[in-house]
Motif scaffolding. Structure first.
Motif, PDB file in Angstrom:
ATOM      1  N   MET A   1       0.827  -1.208   0.000  1.00 55.60           N
ATOM      2  CA  MET A   1       0.000   0.000   0.000  1.00 55.60           C
ATOM      3  C   MET A   1       0.864   1.262   0.000  1.00 55.60           C
ATOM      4  O   MET A   1       0.605   2.205  -0.737  1.00 55.60           O
ATOM      5  N   ILE A   2       1.922   1.261   0.850  1.00 58.24           N
ATOM      6  CA  ILE A   2       2.799   2.428   0.922  1.00 58.24           C
ATOM      7  C   ILE A   2       3.551   2.605  -0.395  1.00 58.24           C
ATOM      8  O   ILE A   2       3.663   3.717  -0.927  1.00 58.24           O
ATOM      9  N   LEU A   3       4.071   1.482  -0.937  1.00 61.60           N
ATOM     10  CA  LEU A   3       4.805   1.571  -2.194  1.00 61.60           C
ATOM     11  C   LEU A   3       3.899   2.050  -3.327  1.00 61.60           C
ATOM     12  O   LEU A   3       4.340   2.811  -4.199  1.00 61.60           O
ATOM     13  N   ARG A   4       2.647   1.621  -3.315  1.00 65.02           N
ATOM     14  CA  ARG A   4       1.712   2.064  -4.344  1.00 65.02           C
ATOM     15  C   ARG A   4       1.462   3.562  -4.248  1.00 65.02           C
ATOM     16  O   ARG A   4       1.399   4.269  -5.259  1.00 65.02           O
ATOM     17  N   PHE A   5       1.323   4.050  -3.011  1.00 63.15           N
ATOM     18  CA  PHE A   5       1.096   5.479  -2.800  1.00 63.15           C
ATOM     19  C   PHE A   5       2.297   6.295  -3.270  1.00 63.15           C
ATOM     20  O   PHE A   5       2.154   7.307  -3.974  1.00 63.15           O
ATOM     21  N   VAL A   6       3.514   5.846  -2.913  1.00 64.30           N
ATOM     22  CA  VAL A   6       4.726   6.546  -3.321  1.00 64.30           C
ATOM     23  C   VAL A   6       4.884   6.511  -4.845  1.00 64.30           C
ATOM     24  O   VAL A   6       5.248   7.510  -5.477  1.00 64.30           O
ATOM     25  N   ALA A   7       4.573   5.343  -5.444  1.00 65.74           N
ATOM     26  CA  ALA A   7       4.682   5.223  -6.896  1.00 65.74           C
ATOM     27  C   ALA A   7       3.707   6.147  -7.610  1.00 65.74           C
ATOM     28  O   ALA A   7       4.040   6.753  -8.637  1.00 65.74           O
ATOM     29  N   ARG A   8       2.485   6.285  -7.051  1.00 64.21           N
ATOM     30  CA  ARG A   8       1.508   7.174  -7.656  1.00 64.21           C
ATOM     31  C   ARG A   8       1.969   8.624  -7.581  1.00 64.21           C
ATOM     32  O   ARG A   8       1.834   9.383  -8.553  1.00 64.21           O
ATOM     33  N   ARG A   9       2.535   9.014  -6.441  1.00 65.86           N
ATOM     34  CA  ARG A   9       3.040  10.378  -6.298  1.00 65.86           C
ATOM     35  C   ARG A   9       4.236  10.625  -7.225  1.00 65.86           C
ATOM     36  O   ARG A   9       4.370  11.693  -7.832  1.00 65.86           O
ATOM     37  N   ALA A  10       5.116   9.623  -7.351  1.00 67.46           N
ATOM     38  CA  ALA A  10       6.276   9.779  -8.228  1.00 67.46           C
ATOM     39  C   ALA A  10       5.847   9.891  -9.685  1.00 67.46           C
ATOM     40  O   ALA A  10       6.405  10.684 -10.460  1.00 67.46           O
ATOM     41  N   THR A  11       4.845   9.127 -10.084  1.00 68.48           N
ATOM     42  CA  THR A  11       4.335   9.211 -11.455  1.00 68.48           C
ATOM     43  C   THR A  11       3.727  10.573 -11.730  1.00 68.48           C
ATOM     44  O   THR A  11       3.953  11.180 -12.786  1.00 68.48           O
ATOM     45  N   THR A  12       2.944  11.059 -10.771  1.00 66.70           N
ATOM     46  CA  THR A  12       2.350  12.392 -10.917  1.00 66.70           C
ATOM     47  C   THR A  12       3.421  13.461 -11.044  1.00 66.70           C
ATOM     48  O   THR A  12       3.309  14.386 -11.869  1.00 66.70           O
ATOM     49  N   LEU A  13       4.476  13.338 -10.244  1.00 67.80           N
ATOM     50  CA  LEU A  13       5.579  14.297 -10.306  1.00 67.80           C
ATOM     51  C   LEU A  13       6.258  14.254 -11.667  1.00 67.80           C
ATOM     52  O   LEU A  13       6.532  15.301 -12.270  1.00 67.80           O
TER      53      LEU A  13
ATOM     54  N   VAL B   1       5.052  13.244 -14.593  1.00 72.54           N
ATOM     55  CA  VAL B   1       4.175  13.778 -15.629  1.00 72.54           C
ATOM     56  C   VAL B   1       4.108  15.305 -15.543  1.00 72.54           C
ATOM     57  O   VAL B   1       4.145  16.014 -16.560  1.00 72.54           O
ATOM     58  N   THR B   2       4.021  15.831 -14.319  1.00 73.94           N
ATOM     59  CA  THR B   2       3.969  17.280 -14.120  1.00 73.94           C
ATOM     60  C   THR B   2       5.222  17.957 -14.670  1.00 73.94           C
ATOM     61  O   THR B   2       5.141  18.981 -15.371  1.00 73.94           O
ATOM     62  N   LEU B   3       6.379  17.388 -14.369  1.00 74.58           N
ATOM     63  CA  LEU B   3       7.626  17.972 -14.838  1.00 74.58           C
ATOM     64  C   LEU B   3       7.761  17.876 -16.354  1.00 74.58           C
ATOM     65  O   LEU B   3       8.274  18.800 -17.000  1.00 74.58           O
ATOM     66  N   LEU B   4       7.294  16.779 -16.931  1.00 73.04           N
ATOM     67  CA  LEU B   4       7.364  16.629 -18.383  1.00 73.04           C
ATOM     68  C   LEU B   4       6.484  17.661 -19.082  1.00 73.04           C
ATOM     69  O   LEU B   4       6.913  18.325 -20.032  1.00 73.04           O
ATOM     70  N   VAL B   5       5.262  17.831 -18.582  1.00 73.77           N
ATOM     71  CA  VAL B   5       4.349  18.817 -19.171  1.00 73.77           C
ATOM     72  C   VAL B   5       4.918  20.224 -19.001  1.00 73.77           C
ATOM     73  O   VAL B   5       4.877  21.055 -19.919  1.00 73.77           O
ATOM     74  N   ALA B   6       5.466  20.504 -17.817  1.00 74.62           N
ATOM     75  CA  ALA B   6       6.046  21.825 -17.569  1.00 74.62           C
ATOM     76  C   ALA B   6       7.215  22.107 -18.509  1.00 74.62           C
ATOM     77  O   ALA B   6       7.362  23.228 -19.023  1.00 74.62           O
TER      78      ALA B   6
ATOM     79  N   THR C   1      12.839  26.245 -11.240  1.00 75.31           N
ATOM     80  CA  THR C   1      11.828  26.682 -10.282  1.00 75.31           C
ATOM     81  C   THR C   1      10.653  25.707 -10.225  1.00 75.31           C
ATOM     82  O   THR C   1      10.186  25.341  -9.140  1.00 75.31           O
ATOM     83  N   VAL C   2      10.190  25.275 -11.395  1.00 80.81           N
ATOM     84  CA  VAL C   2       9.075  24.327 -11.434  1.00 80.81           C
ATOM     85  C   VAL C   2       9.472  23.001 -10.796  1.00 80.81           C
ATOM     86  O   VAL C   2       8.701  22.392 -10.041  1.00 80.81           O
ATOM     87  N   VAL C   3      10.694  22.522 -11.086  1.00 81.06           N
ATOM     88  CA  VAL C   3      11.161  21.262 -10.506  1.00 81.06           C
ATOM     89  C   VAL C   3      11.213  21.361  -8.984  1.00 81.06           C
ATOM     90  O   VAL C   3      10.734  20.463  -8.275  1.00 81.06           O
ATOM     91  N   ALA C   4      11.791  22.446  -8.484  1.00 78.86           N
ATOM     92  CA  ALA C   4      11.881  22.612  -7.029  1.00 78.86           C
ATOM     93  C   ALA C   4      10.500  22.697  -6.398  1.00 78.86           C
ATOM     94  O   ALA C   4      10.227  22.074  -5.354  1.00 78.86           O
ATOM     95  N   PHE C   5       9.609  23.446  -7.019  1.00 72.78           N
ATOM     96  CA  PHE C   5       8.247  23.597  -6.504  1.00 72.78           C
ATOM     97  C   PHE C   5       7.530  22.248  -6.458  1.00 72.78           C
ATOM     98  O   PHE C   5       6.909  21.881  -5.453  1.00 72.78           O
ATOM     99  N   ALA C   6       7.622  21.493  -7.556  1.00 71.09           N
ATOM    100  CA  ALA C   6       6.933  20.203  -7.624  1.00 71.09           C
ATOM    101  C   ALA C   6       7.532  19.188  -6.652  1.00 71.09           C
ATOM    102  O   ALA C   6       6.797  18.414  -6.010  1.00 71.09           O
ATOM    103  N   VAL C   7       8.855  19.165  -6.529  1.00 70.79           N
ATOM    104  CA  VAL C   7       9.501  18.215  -5.620  1.00 70.79           C
ATOM    105  C   VAL C   7       9.130  18.512  -4.174  1.00 70.79           C
ATOM    106  O   VAL C   7       8.832  17.594  -3.390  1.00 70.79           O
ATOM    107  N   VAL C   8       9.130  19.793  -3.797  1.00 75.53           N
ATOM    108  CA  VAL C   8       8.748  20.154  -2.426  1.00 75.53           C
ATOM    109  C   VAL C   8       7.307  19.756  -2.137  1.00 75.53           C
ATOM    110  O   VAL C   8       7.005  19.185  -1.084  1.00 75.53           O
TER     111      VAL C   8
END
Length: 316
Positions: A1-13, A15-20, A288-295
């Motif tokens: 469950m924890i790994l799935r949650f972390v993987a989902r957040r990492a995937t979202t991050l 995708v966000t950085l790629l679009v940015a 700036t976008v990378v730092a914002f998204a990672v934080v």
């Protein structure tokens, strides 16, 4: 469950950085006119030979997808291109200024967390007059824009009192500490108020909760009730809003760096935008976008770890 949650957040991050990155690089092509003329600047129209040279140097004569992947691959290898106005590599420009910005953000973060949590906790735990005083102070701080607080601090603490320098970033740890105190206070002031208000609300909500009343009824010492039952359970929203504050510092440090003459990344962004140095603007915007998204992602993970009342699978 924890790994799935972390993987989902990492995937979202990711995708966000790629679009940015697509948006940041694509802005060069969306600008009116030929991007090469924006890179040259100046009053006279550039010669066709110069335009052709710039097209070749910045791969503007290639299809968008090809030039974008070339730029992204170079960024991934630490090569952000060359600055036309500074006659230097963008990576070197960023590295030369990053320490001042990181020191400023870290200093402001310490002020936000220590002062904001302390004010909010006192306002939530103490009597009515302390709560009213905290509300007045935090509301006032939130109403003052960053550039106004910067000017007021320079006029009061530097010109009138002379306690702190008003310009520059200093050298060494003590020099930076002295020079960046006023900028850190100006940068952190409104966020201190925001964190204090959220902390006060969270503490007040925990004070009225059933488990706190039960703990007091069992005769548990008040200091343990405050530490283990109130502050611990109130830490979730406090950590969350503190993370938002740190991410906000990344976006707003340019104003403070310009006001106090700090040779930082934010000031570099403003100066490069004024000179239409798009290679630098693209690199700084991406950092700036990378730092914002990672934080923000890190805050999501920490908040989820602290909030054990909701299963990980049900958290947004």
């Amino acid at each position: 469950m924890i790994l799935r949650f972390v993987a989902r957040r990492a995937t979202t991050l990711a995708v966000t950085l790629l679009v940015a990155s697509v948006v940041i690089y694509g802005a060069l092509f969306l600008a009116p006119g030929d991007p090469a003329t924006l890179l040259v600047g100046g009053g006279k129209p550039p010669s066709p030979a110069l335009l052709a040279e710039i097209h070749h140097q910045y791969h503007l004569d290639e299809p968008f997808v090809q030039s974008y992947w070339r730029w992204l691959a170079a960024i991934a290898h630490g090569d952000a291109g060359q600055s036309l106005s500074y006659k230097d590599s963008v990576t070197h420009l960023l590295a030369d200024r990053a320490l001042n910005t990181l020191f400023l953000i870290a200093y402001a973060t310490v002020l936000i967390v220590s002062c904001g949590v302390t004010l909010g906790t006192l306002g939530g735990l103490r009597g009515r007059w302390v709560e009213h005083l905290t509300t007045v102070v935090t509301t006032t701080l939130m109403a003052v824009p960053v550039f106004v607080s910067s000017v007021l601090l320079i006029w009061w603490m530097s010109v009138r009192v002379g306690w702190f320098p008003a310009y520059g970033s200093g050298t060494g740890f003590t020099g930076r500490l002295a020079h960046l105190t006023l900028p850190a206070v100006a940068l952190a002031a409104s966020w201190i108020a925001y964190v204090a208000q959220v902390t006060r609300s969270a503490v007040r909500a925990e004070l009225a909760s059933e488990h706190v009343q039960t703990a007091r009824g069992r005769g548990i010492p008040e200091r343990l009730v405050i530490r283990k039952h109130i502050l611990r359970n109130a830490s979730g929203p406090v950590v969350s809003v503190s993370g938002v504050a740190v991410a906000g510092l990344i976006a707003s440090c340019a104003i403070v760096e310009q006001a106090f003459g700090i040779n930082g990344v934010g000031a570099l962004l403003v100066q490069s935008a004024a000179k239409q140095d798009l290679a630098v603007v693209q690199a700084v915007a991406l950092v700036t976008v990378v730092a914002f998204a990672v934080v923000n992602t890190a805050v999501d993970l920490v908040t989820a770890a602290l909030d054990h009342r909701i299963p990980l699978g049900e958290r947004a």
